[in-house]
Design a protein around this motif. Structure first.
Motif, PDB file in Angstrom:
ATOM      1  N   PHE A  24      34.530  10.089  59.072  1.00  0.00           N
ATOM      2  CA  PHE A  24      34.665   8.629  58.930  1.00  0.00           C
ATOM      3  C   PHE A  24      35.638   8.107  59.981  1.00  0.00           C
ATOM      4  O   PHE A  24      36.355   8.879  60.623  1.00  0.00           O
ATOM      5  CB  PHE A  24      35.167   8.264  57.518  1.00  0.00           C
ATOM      6  N   ILE A  25      35.646   6.787  60.124  1.00  0.00           N
ATOM      7  CA  ILE A  25      36.570   6.145  61.067  1.00  0.00           C
ATOM      8  C   ILE A  25      37.850   5.809  60.321  1.00  0.00           C
ATOM      9  O   ILE A  25      37.802   5.203  59.248  1.00  0.00           O
ATOM     10  CB  ILE A  25      35.925   4.887  61.684  1.00  0.00           C
ATOM     11  N   HIS A  26      38.983   6.219  60.876  1.00  0.00           N
ATOM     12  CA  HIS A  26      40.256   5.954  60.193  1.00  0.00           C
ATOM     13  C   HIS A  26      40.488   4.443  60.093  1.00  0.00           C
ATOM     14  O   HIS A  26      40.364   3.723  61.078  1.00  0.00           O
ATOM     15  CB  HIS A  26      41.415   6.614  60.952  1.00  0.00           C
ATOM     16  N   LEU A  74      30.760   3.124  54.118  1.00  0.00           N
ATOM     17  CA  LEU A  74      29.699   3.684  53.278  1.00  0.00           C
ATOM     18  C   LEU A  74      28.505   2.729  53.220  1.00  0.00           C
ATOM     19  O   LEU A  74      27.353   3.142  53.338  1.00  0.00           O
ATOM     20  CB  LEU A  74      30.222   3.960  51.861  1.00  0.00           C
ATOM     21  N   VAL A  75      28.811   1.436  53.049  1.00  0.00           N
ATOM     22  CA  VAL A  75      27.754   0.419  52.975  1.00  0.00           C
ATOM     23  C   VAL A  75      26.981   0.361  54.297  1.00  0.00           C
ATOM     24  O   VAL A  75      25.756   0.249  54.323  1.00  0.00           O
ATOM     25  CB  VAL A  75      28.359  -0.972  52.641  1.00  0.00           C
ATOM     26  N   GLU A  76      27.721   0.466  55.410  1.00  0.00           N
ATOM     27  CA  GLU A  76      27.095   0.380  56.737  1.00  0.00           C
ATOM     28  C   GLU A  76      26.480   1.708  57.176  1.00  0.00           C
ATOM     29  O   GLU A  76      25.950   1.832  58.279  1.00  0.00           O
ATOM     30  CB  GLU A  76      28.127  -0.107  57.760  1.00  0.00           C
ATOM     31  N   LYS A  77      26.594   2.734  56.314  1.00  0.00           N
ATOM     32  CA  LYS A  77      25.997   4.057  56.559  1.00  0.00           C
ATOM     33  C   LYS A  77      26.546   4.730  57.820  1.00  0.00           C
ATOM     34  O   LYS A  77      25.819   5.395  58.562  1.00  0.00           O
ATOM     35  CB  LYS A  77      24.469   3.963  56.632  1.00  0.00           C
ATOM     36  N   THR A  78      27.845   4.542  58.086  1.00  0.00           N
ATOM     37  CA  THR A  78      28.435   5.179  59.261  1.00  0.00           C
ATOM     38  C   THR A  78      29.272   6.411  58.896  1.00  0.00           C
ATOM     39  O   THR A  78      29.829   7.057  59.774  1.00  0.00           O
ATOM     40  CB  THR A  78      29.324   4.179  60.036  1.00  0.00           C
ATOM     41  N   VAL A  79      29.357   6.715  57.597  1.00  0.00           N
ATOM     42  CA  VAL A  79      30.104   7.910  57.171  1.00  0.00           C
ATOM     43  C   VAL A  79      29.187   9.128  57.313  1.00  0.00           C
ATOM     44  O   VAL A  79      28.015   9.073  56.944  1.00  0.00           O
ATOM     45  CB  VAL A  79      30.576   7.770  55.705  1.00  0.00           C
ATOM     46  N   THR A  80      29.708  10.219  57.871  1.00  0.00           N
ATOM     47  CA  THR A  80      28.934  11.462  57.982  1.00  0.00           C
ATOM     48  C   THR A  80      29.134  12.270  56.705  1.00  0.00           C
ATOM     49  O   THR A  80      30.268  12.591  56.349  1.00  0.00           O
ATOM     50  CB  THR A  80      29.418  12.295  59.191  1.00  0.00           C
ATOM     51  N   ARG A  81      28.032  12.557  55.986  1.00  0.00           N
ATOM     52  CA  ARG A  81      28.130  13.378  54.771  1.00  0.00           C
ATOM     53  C   ARG A  81      27.021  14.423  54.787  1.00  0.00           C
ATOM     54  O   ARG A  81      25.847  14.091  54.630  1.00  0.00           O
ATOM     55  CB  ARG A  81      28.018  12.496  53.519  1.00  0.00           C
ATOM     56  N   GLU A 125      40.143   5.803  64.787  1.00  0.00           N
ATOM     57  CA  GLU A 125      39.754   7.090  65.360  1.00  0.00           C
ATOM     58  C   GLU A 125      38.753   7.768  64.409  1.00  0.00           C
ATOM     59  O   GLU A 125      38.889   7.676  63.194  1.00  0.00           O
ATOM     60  CB  GLU A 125      41.018   7.962  65.496  1.00  0.00           C
ATOM     61  N   TYR A 126      37.721   8.429  64.976  1.00  0.00           N
ATOM     62  CA  TYR A 126      36.752   9.131  64.137  1.00  0.00           C
ATOM     63  C   TYR A 126      37.332  10.486  63.736  1.00  0.00           C
ATOM     64  O   TYR A 126      37.783  11.268  64.575  1.00  0.00           O
ATOM     65  CB  TYR A 126      35.428   9.332  64.880  1.00  0.00           C
ATOM     66  N   LEU A 127      37.355  10.747  62.429  1.00  0.00           N
ATOM     67  CA  LEU A 127      37.867  12.024  61.914  1.00  0.00           C
ATOM     68  C   LEU A 127      36.719  12.760  61.238  1.00  0.00           C
ATOM     69  O   LEU A 127      35.911  12.136  60.547  1.00  0.00           O
ATOM     70  CB  LEU A 127      38.972  11.781  60.877  1.00  0.00           C
ATOM     71  N   GLU A 128      36.640  14.077  61.426  1.00  0.00           N
ATOM     72  CA  GLU A 128      35.610  14.846  60.737  1.00  0.00           C
ATOM     73  C   GLU A 128      36.194  16.152  60.221  1.00  0.00           C
ATOM     74  O   GLU A 128      36.991  16.794  60.904  1.00  0.00           O
ATOM     75  CB  GLU A 128      34.424  15.132  61.676  1.00  0.00           C
ATOM     76  N   PHE A 129      35.810  16.506  58.999  1.00  0.00           N
ATOM     77  CA  PHE A 129      36.352  17.697  58.349  1.00  0.00           C
ATOM     78  C   PHE A 129      35.211  18.566  57.837  1.00  0.00           C
ATOM     79  O   PHE A 129      34.142  18.061  57.500  1.00  0.00           O
ATOM     80  CB  PHE A 129      37.264  17.288  57.186  1.00  0.00           C
ATOM     81  N   GLU A 130      35.458  19.869  57.786  1.00  0.00           N
ATOM     82  CA  GLU A 130      34.442  20.793  57.279  1.00  0.00           C
ATOM     83  C   GLU A 130      35.097  21.780  56.327  1.00  0.00           C
ATOM     84  O   GLU A 130      36.135  22.363  56.639  1.00  0.00           O
ATOM     85  CB  GLU A 130      33.776  21.531  58.446  1.00  0.00           C
TER      86      GLU A 130
END
Length: 301
Positions: free
Chosen positions: A273-275, A161-168, A280-285
């Motif tokens: 986010f990265i597990h 979150l701090v590094e702004k790599t989470v997709t929101r 591994e990169y995981l993405e949910f919708e």
């Protein structure tokens, strides 16, 4: 209370105190250690230090490990909408109207109460009232949240979150017709000097960036997707108001005459986010809640 002592070695000279201590025990996360330092539970040569203190050879570090506080959250059986779960992380789709964590005034019925009943292992970094909670969404915002089940996962997710790599990505219905298809709002946010319960764009606020894209236009409203680069309190709500397109139904930042929604038309639809363990990169919708779908149907008419 457990006590521990360590003398700084040659190869640790110049290292930060929090780095050295967190390296002494696999179970201690850096965030946890920083908390201990701030609470005065760590002494270097008999004196308290700051978290960024750089150690010298033969410094004597004494750590008084605080007893973990008993969790005073009542587990409550709930029908949680869980999108993903393993031993480290959990992704849950929060319904609108539900508060994320207990606070004075609502100690029960929160997402944390439900999580406590669902799984006993949640990270304790944020103190007892919000175990496992890495980020949060407002009571009347629906959508996806990531939850840490141990301190390793918690630290990794917070760093992302701090590094702004989470997709929101959020879907929202706003007042007015936005003429351009894309936009970026870069405006600092802080407490509103006239109303401490609200946030506002202020000169000395924290850096905040929201990107938006128009999905659909109606007579008096626009359906947009907002992507957070930073995650400040009420960020999308305040930023959209700031550029003149407040969220429909928003009781705090919207106009008096708005859609009758019992809260803002805002849904956290995409989370990636990265597990923490597998990298591994995981993405949910999560699909729009029924009341927002119904609203769009009405607007299309």
């Amino acid at each position: 209370m457990e006590k521990m002592e360590h003398t700084v070695l040659d190869e640790q000279q110049g290292d930060r105190i929090d780095k050295i201590i967190s390296g002494l025990d696999d179970e201690w996360s850096r965030t946890q250690v920083q908390q201990w330092i701030k609470e005065g539970a760590v002494l270097v040569n008999g004196k308290t230090v700051k978290t960024n203190y750089k150690c010298s050879l033969n410094d004597v570090i004494k750590i008084s490990i605080p007893e973990p506080e008993e969790l005073d959250v009542i587990p409550e059986e709930m029908d949680l909408d869980i999108y993903y779960e393993d031993k480290d992380v959990l992704v849950v789709n929060k319904p609108r109207g539900m508060v994320v964590h207990p606070a004075p005034g609502h100690m029960t019925g929160t997402l944390v109460n439900g999580l406590m009943a669902h799984c006993k292992d949640l990270s304790g970094i944020n103190g007892v009232l919000r175990p496992g909670i890495v980020h949060r969404i407002d009571k009347d915002t629906s959508g996806l949240l990531m939850v840490a089940k141990n301190d390793l996962a918690h630290e990794s997710l917070v760093n992302q979150l701090v590094e702004k790599t989470v997709t929101r990505k959020y879907k929202a219905i706003v007042h007015g017709v936005i003429p351009h298809d894309f936009g970026t709002i870069d405006a600092p946010l802080g407490r509103d000097s006239k109303d401490r319960q609200s946030m506002a764009v202020v000169d000395n606020g924290k850096h905040a960036v929201t990107h938006f894209q128009v999905l659909e236009r109606f007579n008096d409203f626009t359906f947009v997707e907002c992507q957070l680069e930073t995650g400040r309190t009420h960020q999308i709500r305040v930023h959209m108001k700031y550029i003149g397109y407040p969220l429909a139904g928003d009781p705090k930042y919207g106009p008096k005459k708005t859609l009758d929604l019992n809260g803002q038309a805002l849904h956290a639809g995409v989370l990636g986010f990265i597990h923490p363990r597998t990298n591994e990169y995981l993405e949910f919708e999560a699909p729009l809640p029924d009341e927002m779908e119904y609203l769009l149907t009405q607007l299309r008419k």
